[in-house]
Scaffold this active site. Structure first.
Site, PDB file in Angstrom:
ATOM      1  CG  ASN A 185      60.687  62.636  27.569  1.00 32.53           C
ATOM      2  OD1 ASN A 185      60.271  61.507  26.925  1.00 32.53           O
ATOM      3  ND2 ASN A 185      60.769  63.256  28.849  1.00 32.53           N
ATOM      4  CG  ASP A 186      59.227  58.465  21.618  1.00 30.86           C
ATOM      5  OD1 ASP A 186      59.632  59.565  20.380  1.00 30.86           O
ATOM      6  OD2 ASP A 186      60.637  57.624  21.862  1.00 30.86           O
ATOM      7  CB  CYS A 187      56.868  59.788  27.722  1.00 27.50           C
ATOM      8  SG  CYS A 187      57.629  58.434  27.844  1.00 27.50           S
TER       9      CYS A 187
END
Length: 817
Positions: free
Chosen positions: A489-491
């Site tokens: 989850n890059d966020c």
């Protein structure tokens, strides 16, 4: 066949037929599957590029434009008697056509229309083995009298570097250059200096005129819907000198009643040797000796037709590797055609170019590509091997990975860098999948550099060890892996702490990163380390495997101790050592990722935790539009969480149905024997099954989208970011490998269906290691136990061993009791 508001599937032709042009969003397709690519919408919008959409863009496209979906591959038809003109593709003139349809097929698009008894069909495709696209225009006069027609083609050239083209106007307005020779328009901006490539735009007919200067073609203060040249009915023969280069041909002819006429346009890319750029030598004229042969070849209609047949045969061959017949039409349609097609597109382009991805800011993602190839591997093992070797060659000496690499240079992207601590683990998963599919154990001995640096070459198996060692050396206070900049989850940016507008959440790091931990990476580590142990055992390195077995056992225990929240798995620990994704949190109490991946890694199954976690998913995350990523959605920005809380509730990572993660839950449900629930979740986000709600879904009904707005969003059920998403590969894996249960293993083909109880069975054809397996599954009971007969002989277990050399077909009958 059911025709809905915007169109319908034509399964026999493997096409989606769009019957009105004003779709809720541009519904696009892709041209090309090798080096030359393009996107094309149902109204001919889009652009083309060679290998890299950022650095070798051939034509322009305007993202976030009003009106939407400009520019494109445009043709204008003009009635020279009345001076009326229109676009047979609807855009850009947007006439009320008497009839319209667009057929998006596999690597081609056909747009047809009727207007005032003039019938038009345009077939767009990229031939295999060549760097060009073909527009095959067919016109038929349905009138009772002859008609005097003009045809104007038009494309707008990009000055190669898409970012620079859109920003550096003080230079670019002085650069544009073209040549026109024998009716062929050549775009040669910067060819005089460091470039040895150019574009060409050719036509099969003799020209009445041409234009290569946009301002002359359009006229001042006019748009593509009413070009001055088309309105006046005569080209100006303008030659580009700076400003904005275009390519436009003007054809003029009489079309008799009932007459059909076919015209071919070619748009392509070509390179010359650096010492053979000009002809004559010493001039500034493009050397056209080699490109003329290509142009001549494809201006021959017979060669065009043969090229299209070859493209169709290519796709038929690829799709034949797996075909199924189940009781569910949506499952059949997606497996047999559209899901496999999307898997190839994502394999080629990762997250770089779509209606939502501009092709400028992203290269090929290390994590993305290692996942994408899981869905393409059975179709293209040779290309997959090449991709794995390319990815491994960019790996950092630490064992970590560049987050992205550039497709032209195949080198890591320094602008994004590294520090996404899950990245390198996906290489182990992709290599394991490759070995299972092919049995090509020699790949482990391939000598590959680190960071593309000569002299650092090590066998691929060393790279896999480095990937695992990287995580083993980076454990946090609880013994869980440190998250770094982010994990899958890059966020979820637990070390970012950005309070400055415009800062990148992915590259900004204000904390040392020695506290925040990821339960997701821990589960992924367990999964891939188990796979690595199996690899070592297969090549008889039993002693080496013992260390990794210990690592698995220790991480498994750590997850059970620190990663379980009582009813579900925790997501992470933040920089303060507090839980993320826990009932202790005010918002973001449960996340989908660790529930799916912990069970996929078999963490907690024996302890009965899997059923509890899946029950929590069903009660807290499942919706009629799919499973949301988290709940409750974050209502405000949390400095310590990063980008995930920057989105309004219900969108993207903040509580949308993030489709990429849904298949992990489908897989998890099959692992505890819940075929009904697994297939129900599969159907919720299946684009074919959602076709009837296209007004809500909005994106294409033939491919998966990255996200569907969650229940907290005002537009609950609306999809975004279609085509280029890991959803394609993972849904393919979930439905074929786990629900239908046909999956390669190291020593054969495993058949272990976990299908819905109301299915009577299914049939499948699977080509595996050059052997065709004809599989027939019949449900005779209500459970999940499979009794397997191979060529009428019952076998023990559910792994079909490889047949003796020379056997090319195996018949498998499965009884589910």
């Amino acid at each position: 066949m059911i025709i809905l508001r915007y169109g319908h599937f034509d399964d026999e032709q493997k096409e989606y037929v769009i019957t009105r042009p004003d779709t809720p969003l541009p519904w696009i397709n892709y041209l090309g599957c090798e080096s030359y690519f393009g996107i094309i919408s149902n109204t001919a919008g889009g652009f083309s590029f060679y290998k890299d959409a950022g650095l070798r863009r051939i034509t322009r496209y305007r993202y976030n434009n009003v009106p939407t979906d400009f520019s494109g591959r445009y043709l204008y038809i003009r009635d020279n008697l009345t001076s009326e003109f229109w676009s047979p593709t609807w855009q850009p003139t947007r006439h009320n056509l008497d009839q319209y349809n667009c057929r998006h097929g596999l690597g081609y698009t056909i747009i047809s229309s009727h207007y005032k008894n003039i019938e038009v069909k345009i077939r767009y495709f990229v031939p295999l083995g060549d760097n060009l696209e073909i527009w095959q225009l067919t016109l038929k006069n349905r009138r009772k009298n002859a008609i005097d027609l003009s045809i104007f083609s038009c494309i707008e050239f990009c000055l190669w570097n898409a970012q620079d083209d859109a920003t550096n106007f003080q230079r670019n307005y002085n650069l544009g250059e073209t040549e026109v020779e024998n009716g062929v328009i050549y775009h040669k901006t910067e060819y005089r200096e460091r470039r040895n490539h150019f574009a060409f735009f050719a036509c099969s007919e003799s020209l009445e005129g041409f234009d290569t200067q946009r301002s002359t073609f359009l006229g001042l203060y006019r748009g593509w819907e009413n070009p001055l040249v088309v309105e006046q009915g005569q080209s100006s023969n303008s030659v580009t000198h700076g400003w904005a280069p275009i390519g436009s041909h003007h054809l003029k002819f009489i079309l008799d009643p009932g007459e059909t006429r076919q015209i071919t346009f070619l748009l392509g890319y070509h390179e010359n040797q650096s010492n053979q750029k000009f002809d004559p030598s010493g001039s500034q004229k493009i050397n056209k000796k080699t490109v003329k042969k290509i142009i001549t070849k494809f201006l021959n209609p017979e060669n065009v037709d043969n090229a299209f047949k070859a493209l169709k045969n290519y796709w038929d061959s690829l799709l034949s590797k797996l075909q199924v017949n189940t009781p569910d039409i949506h499952t059949n349609r997606m497996i047999n055609i559209w899901n496999q097609y999307q898997c190839l597109i994502t394999f080629n382009l990762a997250r770089s170019v779509s209606f939502f991805e501009s092709g400028i800011s992203r290269g090929i993602g290390f994590r993305d590509s290692n996942q994408d190839l899981l869905g393409f591997l059975h179709m293209g093992p040779t290309q997959t091997k090449r991709r794995i070797l390319d990815l491994a060659s960019t790996q950092l000496k630490t064992g970590g990975a560049y987050h992205q690499y550039q497709p032209l240079t195949k080198r890591g992207n320094d602008a994004i860098g590294s520090g996404f601590n899950d990245d390198s683990l996906w290489l182990v998963l992709s290599v394991a999948a490759y070995l299972k599919e092919t049995g090509d154990w020699g790949i482990l001995n391939e000598q590959l550099p680190y960071e593309n640096e000569p002299g650092t070459e090590k066998p691929l198996i060393h790279h896999l060890k480095s990937s695992l060692q990287y995580i083993h050396e980076r454990l946090g206070p609880h013994g869980l892996p440190l998250i770094g900049r982010a994990d899958w989850n890059d966020c979820l940016n637990l070390n970012c702490f950005s309070d400055v507008p415009g800062q990148s959440f992915q590259t900004t790091q204000n904390k040392e990163g020695k506290v925040a931990e990821s339960v997701f990476i821990a589960a992924l580590f367990v999964k891939v380390t188990k796979e690595f142990v199996k690899i070592l055992q297969q090549i008889e390195l039993i002693d080496q495997s013992k260390k990794y077995v210990e690592w698995v056992e220790k991480m498994n225990s750590t997850i059970l101790k620190y990663g379980w929240d009582g009813e579900w798995f925790i997501r992470a620990y933040d920089d303060f050592g507090n839980k993320v994704g826990s009932h202790e949190c005010e918002e973001g109490q449960i996340y989908i990722e660790p529930q799916g991946f912990c069970i996929f890694a078999e963490v907690g199954i024996n302890e009965g935790l899997a059923e509890k976690a899946l029950y929590s998913v069903k009660n807290k995350l499942a919706t009629p539009h799919g499973i949301m990523l988290l709940q409750p959605a974050y209502s405000k920005y949390y400095l310590h969480l990063g980008e995930i809380s920057s989105y309004p509730p219900g969108y993207k990572e903040n509580g949308s149905v993030f489709c990429h993660t849904n298949p992990w839950i489908m897989i998890a449900e099959t692992m505890v024997g819940n075929g009904d629930t697994a297939h129900d979740y599969y159907t919720l986000i299946n684009p074919s099954a959602r076709e009837a709600i296209s007004e809500v879904h909005r994106c294409e009904p033939y491919v998966y989208a990255q996200m569907i707005a969650g229940k907290d969003a005002p537009t609950f059920g609306e999809a975004k970011n279609s085509w280029l998403t890991g959803t394609a590969a993972w849904n393919f894996i979930a439905i074929t490998n786990y629900i239908l249960g046909i999956r390669p293993v190291y020593n054969g083909l495993c058949i272990s269906p976990i299908i819905p109880k109301n299915w009577s069975g299914f049939k499948a054809t699977r080509i595996f290691r050059n052997v065709k397996y004809q599989i027939s599954v019949e449900r005779v009971g209500t459970g999940n136990k499979s009794i397997i007969y191979v060529n009428d002989k019952q076998i023990e277990g559910n792994i079909i061993p490889l047949p003796p050399l020379g056997i090319k077909e195996v018949f498998v009958n499965v009884k589910i009791t």
